[in-house]
Design a protein around this motif. Structure first.
Motif, mmCIF file in Angstrom:
data_model
loop_
_atom_site.group_PDB
_atom_site.id
_atom_site.type_symbol
_atom_site.label_atom_id
_atom_site.label_comp_id
_atom_site.label_asym_id
_atom_site.label_seq_id
_atom_site.Cartn_x
_atom_site.Cartn_y
_atom_site.Cartn_z
ATOM 1 N N ILE A 112 68.428 33.832 -15.758
ATOM 2 C CA ILE A 112 68.040 34.606 -14.576
ATOM 3 C C ILE A 112 66.556 34.934 -14.694
ATOM 4 O O ILE A 112 66.129 35.608 -15.641
ATOM 5 C CB ILE A 112 68.862 35.903 -14.455
ATOM 6 C CG1 ILE A 112 70.360 35.609 -14.507
ATOM 7 C CG2 ILE A 112 68.513 36.624 -13.160
ATOM 8 C CD1 ILE A 112 71.217 36.859 -14.545
ATOM 9 N N LEU B 165 69.158 42.088 -9.232
ATOM 10 C CA LEU B 165 69.568 41.636 -10.559
ATOM 11 C C LEU B 165 71.004 42.061 -10.858
ATOM 12 O O LEU B 165 71.808 41.284 -11.383
ATOM 13 C CB LEU B 165 68.606 42.187 -11.610
ATOM 14 C CG LEU B 165 68.822 41.753 -13.063
ATOM 15 C CD1 LEU B 165 68.895 40.237 -13.181
ATOM 16 C CD2 LEU B 165 67.711 42.314 -13.945
ATOM 17 N N LEU C 234 74.304 39.655 -11.714
ATOM 18 C CA LEU C 234 75.091 39.849 -12.938
ATOM 19 C C LEU C 234 76.560 40.119 -12.617
ATOM 20 O O LEU C 234 77.460 39.595 -13.291
ATOM 21 C CB LEU C 234 74.504 41.011 -13.754
ATOM 22 C CG LEU C 234 73.166 40.717 -14.436
ATOM 23 C CD1 LEU C 234 72.542 42.004 -14.957
ATOM 24 C CD2 LEU C 234 73.340 39.713 -15.567
ATOM 25 N N ILE D 176 74.409 34.416 -20.931
ATOM 26 C CA ILE D 176 73.421 34.729 -19.901
ATOM 27 C C ILE D 176 72.115 35.104 -20.586
ATOM 28 O O ILE D 176 72.094 35.958 -21.484
ATOM 29 C CB ILE D 176 73.887 35.904 -19.016
ATOM 30 C CG1 ILE D 176 75.213 35.578 -18.315
ATOM 31 C CG2 ILE D 176 72.810 36.284 -18.006
ATOM 32 C CD1 ILE D 176 75.870 36.778 -17.661
ATOM 33 N N MET E 116 68.249 36.498 -19.539
ATOM 34 C CA MET E 116 67.649 37.123 -18.360
ATOM 35 C C MET E 116 66.324 37.787 -18.698
ATOM 36 O O MET E 116 66.151 38.358 -19.773
ATOM 37 C CB MET E 116 68.604 38.181 -17.788
ATOM 38 C CG MET E 116 69.012 39.242 -18.803
ATOM 39 S SD MET E 116 70.154 40.464 -18.143
ATOM 40 C CE MET E 116 69.038 41.495 -17.213
ATOM 41 N N THR F 112 68.136 39.006 -23.674
ATOM 42 C CA THR F 112 66.998 39.331 -22.811
ATOM 43 C C THR F 112 65.837 38.430 -23.213
ATOM 44 O O THR F 112 65.621 38.139 -24.391
ATOM 45 C CB THR F 112 66.604 40.806 -22.918
ATOM 46 O OG1 THR F 112 66.446 41.160 -24.293
ATOM 47 C CG2 THR F 112 67.647 41.697 -22.294
#
Length: 340
Positions: free
Chosen positions: A66, A109, A113, A124, A126, A150
């Motif tokens: 993302i 966001l 999610l 994931i 992001m 992240t």
């Protein structure tokens, strides 16, 4: 010595093919035989290589990245690195999808999610907008056993599994030391350009920068942050206005809006008594280093970050440990003389 599948076969009195069927939960094994193999596994203390087993089963890892949809050169480069990873998918057994959301928009966001929670990808990665509602949905997904990494910008206090990016406080401190050393005994003000204080990487860079400036370069005053929102036009306008202040002797760009910054510096025809430190080596900042518009660039390797995120997500999906030394992202410092 660590027990092997050969040891299991010998202890259970079965063939290697039977052991393979049991380990990979394939049909065709009688209940009594399966029980013998499982007993041998327990007694020998066999630890299964999950990654190898998944390879044998031909497992594919569906992963989602993302990213913020913005006119940010570094994010364009990050997107390009992910597309390169997509090309490697057959060899790495990944199925990678990129989803773009509006930059600095926590609600958008969160919506993405929440949608992914129904799709159930293996992992994931992001670029995080640091907001309570984002943190809440990330924590919910982690509790539901979704691996989450992240990327570039972290998420304060969340349950995310890993952060793939540089130490941003150290990056800000490094920028301050460079700027202070370049300016020497001069006094004056420092303009700071950011994308948004909604992202943790920019907040941490500012924190590190301000702490070193206050402690070691007290004659250099850090001005309030200019937030360009990853918009080159907005950044250009803000910097051009700021450079009307004759007291400014230096500029620190936290990592966004460099095209607007460079344009404002060139239009102002600022003499070389102004020192400029920026983040991320792109085609634009490279050219600005070469023509002396920018003095130094702090850079993070986007390709390393993407590869790291993929390795970590696959490891988490398989229940394997992460090798921290392999995933540490280095901060590079470039001037015009050492460009790669």
């Amino acid at each position: 010595m660590r027990p092997t599948v050969h040891d299991i076969a010998a202890a259970a009195g079965v063939s290697l093919a039977t052991v393979d069927r049991v380990l990979n939960q394939r049909p065709g094994v009688r209940h009594v035989t399966r029980a013998k193999v499982e007993t041998a596994i327990r007694e020998l203390g066999y630890i299964r290589d999950v990654a190898a087993a998944n390879l044998a089963k031909g497992r594919t890892y569906p992963l989602v990245f993302i990213l913020p949809a913005s006119d940010n050169s570094f994010m364009h480069g990050l997107n390009a690195e992910i597309r390169q990873a997509v090309l490697r998918s057959p060899a790495e057994r990944t199925d990678i999808r990129i989803i773009e959301v509006p930059a600095f928009d926590p609600a958008a966001l969160v919506a993405v999610l929440e949608g992914l929670s129904r799709e159930k990808p293996c992992g994931i990665a992001m670029v995080a907008t640091d907001a309570p509602e984002v943190r809440a949905v990330v924590d919910k997904l982690v509790r539901e056993r979704f691996p989450i990494v992240t990327l570039v910008s972290d998420l304060t206090g969340s349950l995310r599994h890993h952060y793939a990016g540089v130490d941003n406080i150290a990056a800000g401190r490094t920028a301050a030391r460079l700027l202070g050393r370049f300016l020497g005994p001069r006094k004056g003000e420092i303009a700071v350009l950011a994308g948004s204080m909604l992202v943790r990487d920019h907040r941490e860079r500012l924190e590190g920068f301000a702490s070193v400036m206050a402690a070691e370069f007290p004659d250099l005053a850090v001005l309030p942050v200019l937030e360009g929102r990853d918009d080159p036009e907005a950044a250009h306008r803000l910097v051009a206005d700021a450079l009307g202040n004759a007291g400014i002797v230096g500029v620190y760009s936290l990592g966004a809006g460099n095209r607007g910054l460079i344009r404002a510096l060139k239009e102002k025809a600022v003499d070389r008594t102004l020192t400029v430190i920026a983040h991320e080596l792109t085609v634009h900042t490279r050219a600005a280093l070469i023509d002396n518009t920018i003095d130094a660039i702090l850079n993070q390797d986007a390709g390393h970050e993407v590869r790291s995120a993929i390795r970590i997500l696959k490891a988490k999906a398989d229940g394997l440990a992460v090798i921290d030394a392999q995933e540490r992202i280095r901060l590079d410092i470039f001037v015009k003389d050492n460009l790669p």
